[in-house]
Enzyme design. Structure first.
Site, PDB file in Angstrom:
ATOM      1  N   ASP A 223       0.834  -1.211   0.000  1.00  7.37           N
ATOM      2  CA  ASP A 223       0.000   0.000   0.000  1.00  7.37           C
ATOM      3  C   ASP A 223       0.867   1.259   0.000  1.00  7.37           C
ATOM      4  O   ASP A 223       0.602   2.217  -0.727  1.00  7.37           O
ATOM      5  CB  ASP A 223      -1.008   0.009   1.164  1.00  7.37           C
ATOM      6  CG  ASP A 223      -0.473  -0.656   2.412  1.00  7.37           C
ATOM      7  OD1 ASP A 223       0.655  -1.182   2.371  1.00  7.37           O
ATOM      8  OD2 ASP A 223      -1.156  -0.640   3.443  1.00  7.37           O
ATOM      9  N   ASP A 247       1.266  -7.180 -10.742  1.00  4.63           N
ATOM     10  CA  ASP A 247       0.310  -6.910 -11.810  1.00  4.63           C
ATOM     11  C   ASP A 247      -0.215  -5.478 -11.662  1.00  4.63           C
ATOM     12  O   ASP A 247      -0.234  -4.686 -12.617  1.00  4.63           O
ATOM     13  CB  ASP A 247      -0.850  -7.924 -11.677  1.00  4.63           C
ATOM     14  CG  ASP A 247      -1.721  -7.964 -12.905  1.00  4.63           C
ATOM     15  OD1 ASP A 247      -1.508  -7.152 -13.814  1.00  4.63           O
ATOM     16  OD2 ASP A 247      -2.634  -8.808 -12.963  1.00  4.63           O
ATOM     17  N   ASP A 251       1.236  -1.697 -13.784  1.00  4.51           N
ATOM     18  CA  ASP A 251       0.355  -0.829 -14.570  1.00  4.51           C
ATOM     19  C   ASP A 251       0.388   0.590 -14.019  1.00  4.51           C
ATOM     20  O   ASP A 251       0.358   1.571 -14.770  1.00  4.51           O
ATOM     21  CB  ASP A 251      -1.084  -1.358 -14.558  1.00  4.51           C
ATOM     22  CG  ASP A 251      -1.346  -2.293 -15.726  1.00  4.51           C
ATOM     23  OD1 ASP A 251      -0.358  -2.867 -16.240  1.00  4.51           O
ATOM     24  OD2 ASP A 251      -2.506  -2.466 -16.123  1.00  4.51           O
TER      25      ASP A 251
END
Ligand SMILES: NC(=O)c1ccc[n+]([C@@H]2O[C@H](COP(=O)([O-])OP(=O)(O)OC[C@H]3O[C@@H](n4cnc5c(N)ncnc54)[C@H](O)[C@@H]3O)[C@@H](O)[C@H]2O)c1
Length: 358
Positions: A223, A247, A251
C-alpha cells in the site's frame, strides 16, 4: 561475447501487432547484418490470427517452435472479433499457454521517463525532476493466480495466495542480479503485516540479500509502495514483488510514461530457456491498420531481447540510445506528440531508428 548465431521466433499477433512487429523485424535484421550474425527468423501465429487459421489461439507446433528458439517476440493479441469466445478458445489462453510452456517466471517491466517526454506524463513536472528509471520484477507463475484450492464452493469463491521458498528465491535472485547492473538498490514489496505468504516472502528475500552484500535491500508494504510510486517515483531502482501486487504496481508505474505504447516487457525463465518479449499494450483495434501505433514499446522489448537472450548488451544500449534520440528530436507517433513535434507513422518512426543505427 554475444551469440552470433540466433533463431528468433516472431509472433505478430492481432490488431496493431503486425505493424509494430514489422519494425522489430527490420531493426533486428539490420543489427544482425551489420554484426554478420547468422540470424534465422521464424514467424508463427498467436491469438485471433491463429484462431482464424487453426481454430486455436496457439498450436502445439507453434509452441514447439518457440521452445527451441533463442528468444520469442510476441505482439499483442485479441480484438472484438474474438471477444465472444470462452475459456481455452480465448486469445488470452494462447498467451498463458505460451508463458507456461517457456516457464517464464520473472516478468521484467522497465519504466523510464525521458526528460523530453515529461510533458506527456500525467504527473506534474516537479515530481519527475529527479528522474524516473525503475524496473519492476514481478513473479509470474505463482500467487493467487495459480494457488490451490481455487474455485467456487457453494456460495464461496476461493483463491489461494501461496508461495514456496524456491519460487521466492529464484525470483529474488533475478532481481538482485539485475540490480547489480543498475543502481544496486532492491525494494521488496509485500504485505507482511497481514499475510503469511508475505512473511515467507520477506524471510526468503532477506536470506537471498546476504548473497548480494553490494546491493542495498529495503522492504516495503504494497500500500505504501503504491503511494510512493506516484508521489516519489525517483526513489525506486529495482522492485521485486509477487504476481498479484506486481500486476497492479506495474500498470501504475506504466502510467508515469504517458502512453501504453512506450512500455516494453520481458518474461524470463531459468537460464537456457528462451525469453519472451512483448510490448505491454494491447491490440489497439481502434487504430489498427492506420500506421498510428507507437512502436517504441516493441523496439525497447527488442533491446531487452538483445540484452537478456542474445547476450548483446552493447547492441541493446545502442538501440535504446537511437530510440531515445528520435524521441528527443521530437519525431513521434501521435500518442506522445506535443505541440511542435513532428508526427510520424509507425513505419516512419522505425525507419528513423534504423537510419540512426546505421
Ligand atoms: N498482451 C496482450 O496481448 C494484451 C494486453 C492488453 C490487451 N490485450 C487485448 O487487446 C484488445 C484491446 O484492449 P484494450 O483496448 O483494453 O487495450 P489496448 O492497449 O489495446 O488499447 C488501449 C488504448 O491505448 C491505445 N494504444 C495501445 N497501444 C498503443 C500503441 N502502441 N500506440 C498508440 N496507442 C496505443 C489504444 O489505441 C487505446 O486507445 C483486447 O482484445 C484485449 O484483450 C492484449
Amino acid at each position: 561475447m554475444g551469440k552470433n548465431r540466433a533463431r528468433v521466433m516472431l509472433l505478430p499477433g492481432d490488431g496493431v501487432g503486425p505493424e509494430v512487429t514489422a519494425e522489430v523485424e527490420a531493426v533486428l535484421r539490420q543489427i544482425a547484418d551489420r554484426g554478420h550474425w547468422e540470424l534465422s527468423v521464424v514467424e508463427g501465429l498467436i491469438g485471433g490470427a491463429s484462431i482464424d487459421r487453426y481454430g486455436l489461439p496457439v498450436t502445439d507446433a507453434t509452441l514447439a517452435s518457440c521452445r527451441t528458439a533463442d528468444a520469442v517476440f510476441k505482439g499483442p493479441v485479441g480484438g472484438p472479433k474474438w471477444d465472444h469466445l470462452r475459456g481455452e478458445q480465448r486469445c488470452e489462453a494462447g498467451l498463458l499457454r505460451l508463458r507456461k510452456e517457456l516457464d517464464a517466471f520473472a516478468n521484467l517491466r522497465p519504466t523510464a521517463v525521458r526528460p523530453s517526454l515529461a510533458s506527456v506524463s500525467p504527473l506534474r513536472p516537479e515530481r519527475l525532476a529527479e528522474g524516473v528509471d525503475l524496473l519492476i520484477v514481478r513473479e509470474l507463475t505463482g500467487c493467487a493466480y495459480f494457488g490451490q484450492p481455487k474455485g467456487r464452493f457453494g456460495d464461496r469463491a476461493v483463491d489461494t495466495m501461496a508461495y514456496t521458498v524456491d519460487e521466492v528465491r529464484r525470483l529474488a535472485r533475478v532481481g538482485f542480479e539485475l540490480a547489480r547492473s543498475r543502481k544496486r538498490r532492491v525494494t521488496s514489496v509485500d504485505k507482511a503485516n497481514v499475510l503469511e505468504s508475505s512473511r515467507l516472502w520477506r524471510d526468503v528475500v532477506t536470506e537471498v540479500a546476504a548473497e548480494y552484500p553490494d546491493v542495498q535491500l529495503e522492504h516495503q508494504l504494497v500500500d505504501s509502495c503504491a503511494m510512493l510510486l506516484i508521489s516519489r517515483p525517483s526513489l525506486f531502482d529495482v522492485i521485486i514483488t509477487g504476481n498479484l501486487f506486481g500486476d497492479i504496481l506495474s500498470d501504475e508505474a506504466g502510467v508515469l510514461v504517458g502512453s501504453l505504447g512506450m512500455l516494453p516487457s520481458a518474461s524470463l525463465g531459468s537460464p537456457g530457456t528462451p525469453g519472451l518479449y512483448e510490448p505491454v499494450h494491447g491490440a489497439a483495434p481502434d487504430i489498427a491498420g492506420q500506421g498510428k501505433a507507437n512502436p517504441v514499446g516493441s523496439l525497447l522489448s527488442l533491446a531487452l531481447l538483445l540484452r537478456y537472450s542474445l547476450d548483446h548488451p552493447d547492441e541493446a544500449a545502442r538501440l535504446e540510445a537511437a530510440i531515445g534520440s528520435v524521441l528527443d528530436d521530437g519525431i513521434r507517433t501521435m500518442d506522445v506528440a506535443g505541440s511542435g513535434d513532428h508526427v510520424v507513422s509507425t513505419a516512419a518512426f522505425g525507419q528513423e531508428v534504423r537510419r540512426r543505427l546505421a
